[in-house]
Design a protein around this motif. Structure first.
Motif, PDB file in Angstrom:
ATOM      1  N   ARG A 105       0.852  -1.190   0.000  1.00  0.00           N
ATOM      2  CA  ARG A 105       0.000   0.000   0.000  1.00  0.00           C
ATOM      3  C   ARG A 105       0.884   1.235   0.000  1.00  0.00           C
ATOM      4  O   ARG A 105       1.789   1.381   0.827  1.00  0.00           O
ATOM      5  N   LEU A 106       0.591   2.152  -0.923  1.00  0.00           N
ATOM      6  CA  LEU A 106       1.400   3.356  -1.117  1.00  0.00           C
ATOM      7  C   LEU A 106       0.708   4.567  -0.508  1.00  0.00           C
ATOM      8  O   LEU A 106      -0.490   4.761  -0.666  1.00  0.00           O
ATOM      9  N   ARG A 107       1.488   5.386   0.179  1.00  0.00           N
ATOM     10  CA  ARG A 107       0.982   6.663   0.713  1.00  0.00           C
ATOM     11  C   ARG A 107       2.034   7.733   0.438  1.00  0.00           C
ATOM     12  O   ARG A 107       3.184   7.609   0.886  1.00  0.00           O
ATOM     13  N   VAL A 108       1.632   8.765  -0.309  1.00  0.00           N
ATOM     14  CA  VAL A 108       2.543   9.834  -0.714  1.00  0.00           C
ATOM     15  C   VAL A 108       2.099  11.141  -0.066  1.00  0.00           C
ATOM     16  O   VAL A 108       0.955  11.575  -0.254  1.00  0.00           O
ATOM     17  N   ALA A 109       2.982  11.769   0.691  1.00  0.00           N
ATOM     18  CA  ALA A 109       2.682  13.048   1.338  1.00  0.00           C
ATOM     19  C   ALA A 109       3.182  14.193   0.465  1.00  0.00           C
ATOM     20  O   ALA A 109       4.364  14.235   0.096  1.00  0.00           O
ATOM     21  N   VAL A 110       2.266  15.122   0.128  1.00  0.00           N
ATOM     22  CA  VAL A 110       2.594  16.277  -0.723  1.00  0.00           C
ATOM     23  C   VAL A 110       2.379  17.549   0.079  1.00  0.00           C
ATOM     24  O   VAL A 110       1.345  17.718   0.738  1.00  0.00           O
ATOM     25  N   SER A 111       3.331  18.442   0.019  1.00  0.00           N
ATOM     26  CA  SER A 111       3.271  19.652   0.836  1.00  0.00           C
ATOM     27  C   SER A 111       2.264  20.663   0.308  1.00  0.00           C
ATOM     28  O   SER A 111       1.871  20.628  -0.861  1.00  0.00           O
ATOM     29  N   GLU A 112       1.880  21.586   1.176  1.00  0.00           N
ATOM     30  CA  GLU A 112       0.989  22.687   0.807  1.00  0.00           C
ATOM     31  C   GLU A 112       1.637  23.545  -0.275  1.00  0.00           C
ATOM     32  O   GLU A 112       0.966  24.007  -1.214  1.00  0.00           O
ATOM     33  N   GLU A 113       2.958  23.729  -0.182  1.00  0.00           N
ATOM     34  CA  GLU A 113       3.673  24.552  -1.161  1.00  0.00           C
ATOM     35  C   GLU A 113       3.620  23.918  -2.552  1.00  0.00           C
ATOM     36  O   GLU A 113       3.483  24.624  -3.558  1.00  0.00           O
ATOM     37  N   GLU A 114       3.717  22.592  -2.622  1.00  0.00           N
ATOM     38  CA  GLU A 114       3.670  21.929  -3.921  1.00  0.00           C
ATOM     39  C   GLU A 114       2.287  22.031  -4.551  1.00  0.00           C
ATOM     40  O   GLU A 114       2.155  22.262  -5.760  1.00  0.00           O
ATOM     41  N   ILE A 115       1.235  21.893  -3.752  1.00  0.00           N
ATOM     42  CA  ILE A 115      -0.123  22.050  -4.276  1.00  0.00           C
ATOM     43  C   ILE A 115      -0.357  23.496  -4.707  1.00  0.00           C
ATOM     44  O   ILE A 115      -1.027  23.754  -5.718  1.00  0.00           O
ATOM     45  N   SER A 116       0.228  24.443  -3.981  1.00  0.00           N
ATOM     46  CA  SER A 116       0.131  25.853  -4.394  1.00  0.00           C
ATOM     47  C   SER A 116       0.778  26.061  -5.758  1.00  0.00           C
ATOM     48  O   SER A 116       0.255  26.796  -6.609  1.00  0.00           O
ATOM     49  N   ARG A 117       1.920  25.412  -5.981  1.00  0.00           N
ATOM     50  CA  ARG A 117       2.591  25.526  -7.282  1.00  0.00           C
ATOM     51  C   ARG A 117       1.710  24.970  -8.399  1.00  0.00           C
ATOM     52  O   ARG A 117       1.559  25.607  -9.460  1.00  0.00           O
ATOM     53  N   LEU A 118       1.117  23.818  -8.176  1.00  0.00           N
ATOM     54  CA  LEU A 118       0.257  23.211  -9.195  1.00  0.00           C
ATOM     55  C   LEU A 118      -0.950  24.101  -9.496  1.00  0.00           C
ATOM     56  O   LEU A 118      -1.346  24.257 -10.656  1.00  0.00           O
ATOM     57  N   ALA A 119      -1.527  24.696  -8.447  1.00  0.00           N
ATOM     58  CA  ALA A 119      -2.699  25.555  -8.634  1.00  0.00           C
ATOM     59  C   ALA A 119      -2.332  26.818  -9.406  1.00  0.00           C
ATOM     60  O   ALA A 119      -3.042  27.226 -10.334  1.00  0.00           O
ATOM     61  N   SER A 120      -1.233  27.453  -9.035  1.00  0.00           N
ATOM     62  CA  SER A 120      -0.852  28.710  -9.693  1.00  0.00           C
ATOM     63  C   SER A 120      -0.510  28.492 -11.162  1.00  0.00           C
ATOM     64  O   SER A 120      -0.693  29.386 -11.992  1.00  0.00           O
ATOM     65  N   GLU A 121      -0.024  27.293 -11.507  1.00  0.00           N
ATOM     66  CA  GLU A 121       0.359  27.013 -12.887  1.00  0.00           C
ATOM     67  C   GLU A 121      -0.815  26.532 -13.740  1.00  0.00           C
ATOM     68  O   GLU A 121      -0.720  26.548 -14.972  1.00  0.00           O
ATOM     69  N   ASN A 122      -1.913  26.114 -13.116  1.00  0.00           N
ATOM     70  CA  ASN A 122      -2.985  25.487 -13.888  1.00  0.00           C
ATOM     71  C   ASN A 122      -4.349  26.172 -13.771  1.00  0.00           C
ATOM     72  O   ASN A 122      -5.244  25.884 -14.566  1.00  0.00           O
ATOM     73  N   ALA A 123      -4.541  27.066 -12.798  1.00  0.00           N
ATOM     74  CA  ALA A 123      -5.817  27.776 -12.676  1.00  0.00           C
ATOM     75  C   ALA A 123      -5.870  28.922 -13.686  1.00  0.00           C
ATOM     76  O   ALA A 123      -4.839  29.441 -14.126  1.00  0.00           O
ATOM     77  N   ASP A 124      -7.086  29.323 -14.044  1.00  0.00           N
ATOM     78  CA  ASP A 124      -7.275  30.413 -15.012  1.00  0.00           C
ATOM     79  C   ASP A 124      -7.260  31.786 -14.358  1.00  0.00           C
ATOM     80  O   ASP A 124      -7.313  32.808 -15.072  1.00  0.00           O
ATOM     81  N   VAL A 125      -7.237  31.845 -13.054  1.00  0.00           N
ATOM     82  CA  VAL A 125      -7.135  33.115 -12.331  1.00  0.00           C
ATOM     83  C   VAL A 125      -5.878  33.059 -11.466  1.00  0.00           C
ATOM     84  O   VAL A 125      -5.396  31.977 -11.136  1.00  0.00           O
ATOM     85  N   PRO A 126      -5.319  34.237 -11.114  1.00  0.00           N
ATOM     86  CA  PRO A 126      -4.120  34.227 -10.278  1.00  0.00           C
ATOM     87  C   PRO A 126      -4.402  33.580  -8.921  1.00  0.00           C
ATOM     88  O   PRO A 126      -5.355  33.942  -8.229  1.00  0.00           O
ATOM     89  N   VAL A 127      -3.593  32.625  -8.544  1.00  0.00           N
ATOM     90  CA  VAL A 127      -3.699  31.975  -7.235  1.00  0.00           C
ATOM     91  C   VAL A 127      -2.407  32.242  -6.486  1.00  0.00           C
ATOM     92  O   VAL A 127      -1.329  31.831  -6.921  1.00  0.00           O
ATOM     93  N   SER A 128      -2.519  32.967  -5.375  1.00  0.00           N
ATOM     94  CA  SER A 128      -1.323  33.326  -4.612  1.00  0.00           C
ATOM     95  C   SER A 128      -0.896  32.233  -3.652  1.00  0.00           C
ATOM     96  O   SER A 128       0.233  32.241  -3.160  1.00  0.00           O
ATOM     97  N   GLY A 129      -1.779  31.304  -3.382  1.00  0.00           N
ATOM     98  CA  GLY A 129      -1.433  30.227  -2.462  1.00  0.00           C
ATOM     99  C   GLY A 129      -2.601  29.297  -2.231  1.00  0.00           C
ATOM    100  O   GLY A 129      -3.739  29.578  -2.621  1.00  0.00           O
ATOM    101  N   ILE A 130      -2.289  28.190  -1.601  1.00  0.00           N
ATOM    102  CA  ILE A 130      -3.299  27.190  -1.251  1.00  0.00           C
ATOM    103  C   ILE A 130      -3.175  26.880   0.232  1.00  0.00           C
ATOM    104  O   ILE A 130      -2.065  26.717   0.756  1.00  0.00           O
ATOM    105  N   GLU A 131      -4.308  26.799   0.909  1.00  0.00           N
ATOM    106  CA  GLU A 131      -4.343  26.340   2.297  1.00  0.00           C
ATOM    107  C   GLU A 131      -5.053  24.997   2.342  1.00  0.00           C
ATOM    108  O   GLU A 131      -6.194  24.879   1.896  1.00  0.00           O
ATOM    109  N   LEU A 132      -4.340  23.997   2.849  1.00  0.00           N
ATOM    110  CA  LEU A 132      -4.929  22.667   2.991  1.00  0.00           C
ATOM    111  C   LEU A 132      -5.467  22.515   4.407  1.00  0.00           C
ATOM    112  O   LEU A 132      -4.713  22.566   5.378  1.00  0.00           O
TER     113      LEU A 132
END
Length: 245
Positions: free
Chosen positions: A119-146
């Motif tokens: 069984r695999l479990r991968v932990a991804v940081s808030e900063e990495e999800i913020s990077r994905l959001a800022s690069e893929n959303a159609d509006v400016p995203v300054s950050g993500i809060e998980l």
């Protein structure tokens, strides 16, 4: 003479027992480390990792290890990329497996009847999800809060000539090999946001990130949103053990 022979025989038996005890202690001391290093090399090669992971193998009862029977184990790695996402850490909890111990030691690589599964479990940081959001959303995203069970995207909108900070709460799911963020509600720090702007922001804040090709045998099945991090859940099936077969 008979007494001397008797004493000599006792000495030989004692020496044999001592050698056997030393060999057994050596097997318990060094054998797990050798096999763990071999498993680490197999996992690194199969999953195309930059470095060999940390591996801990367990046998219950412990003497079963000498017969190559392992009840479980854990593979741990840090700072690796999986599907184009930088993982803070990842673990694979192994299912029970058997190896040919002495052939493995002699060859210097694992020899097993079946591939590793777990069984695999991968932990991804808030900063990495913020990077994905800022690069893929159609509006400016300054950050993500998980936050537990929800994801908040931070942005801003112009209201009467003033940039108003807003937050968009939504959900992050895994669908068809992609991370999908769906906005649900808008908060604007107490300022009223015109409906048209609110609709544009909500629709533009959503994003889809298609995970890149995963290593063979790795399947991601679910996402868990925790405080400050995201967990990707899945399975690893089919890591060959050295010269298996």
């Amino acid at each position: 003479m008979r007494r001397l022979l008797s004493v000599g025989l006792v000495g030989l038996v004692s020496l044999a027992l001592l050698v056997g005890i030393v060999a057994l202690i050596g097997a318990y001391t060094f054998l797990p480390r050798i096999l763990e290093a071999n498993v680490a090399d197999d996992v690194r090669d199969d999953l195309r990792l930059a470095e060999a992971p940390d591996v801990r193998l367990e046998s219950d009862p412990q003497p079963a290890m000498l017969a190559g029977e392992f009840s479980d184990g854990r593979v741990s790695l840090r700072d690796e990329e999986l599907g184009g996402v930088r993982a803070e850490s990842a673990t694979v909890d192994l299912e029970p497996f058997d190896v040919d111990v002495w052939r493995s030691v002699r060859r210097g690589e694992m020899v097993g009847e079946e591939p590793l599964r777990g069984r695999l479990r991968v932990a991804v940081s808030e900063e990495e999800i913020s990077r994905l959001a800022s690069e893929n959303a159609d509006v400016p995203v300054s950050g993500i809060e998980l936050q537990r069970d929800r994801v908040v995207a931070l942005s801003s909108v112009p209201v009467f000539g003033v940039e108003v900070p807003v937050s968009v709460a939504g959900s992050l799911d895994l669908r068809d090999g992609s991370l999908v963020y769906e906005p649900g509600g808008l908060e604007a720090a107490g300022f009223p946001v015109p409906d048209e702007l609110a609709d544009q922001l909500l629709s533009g804040a959503g994003f889809v990130y298609s995970l890149e090709e995963l290593p063979d045998g790795v399947t991601l099945t679910d996402v868990e949103v925790e405080e400050g991090r995201l967990a990707l859940i899945g399975e690893v099936d089919g890591i060959p053990l050295g010269a298996a077969g």
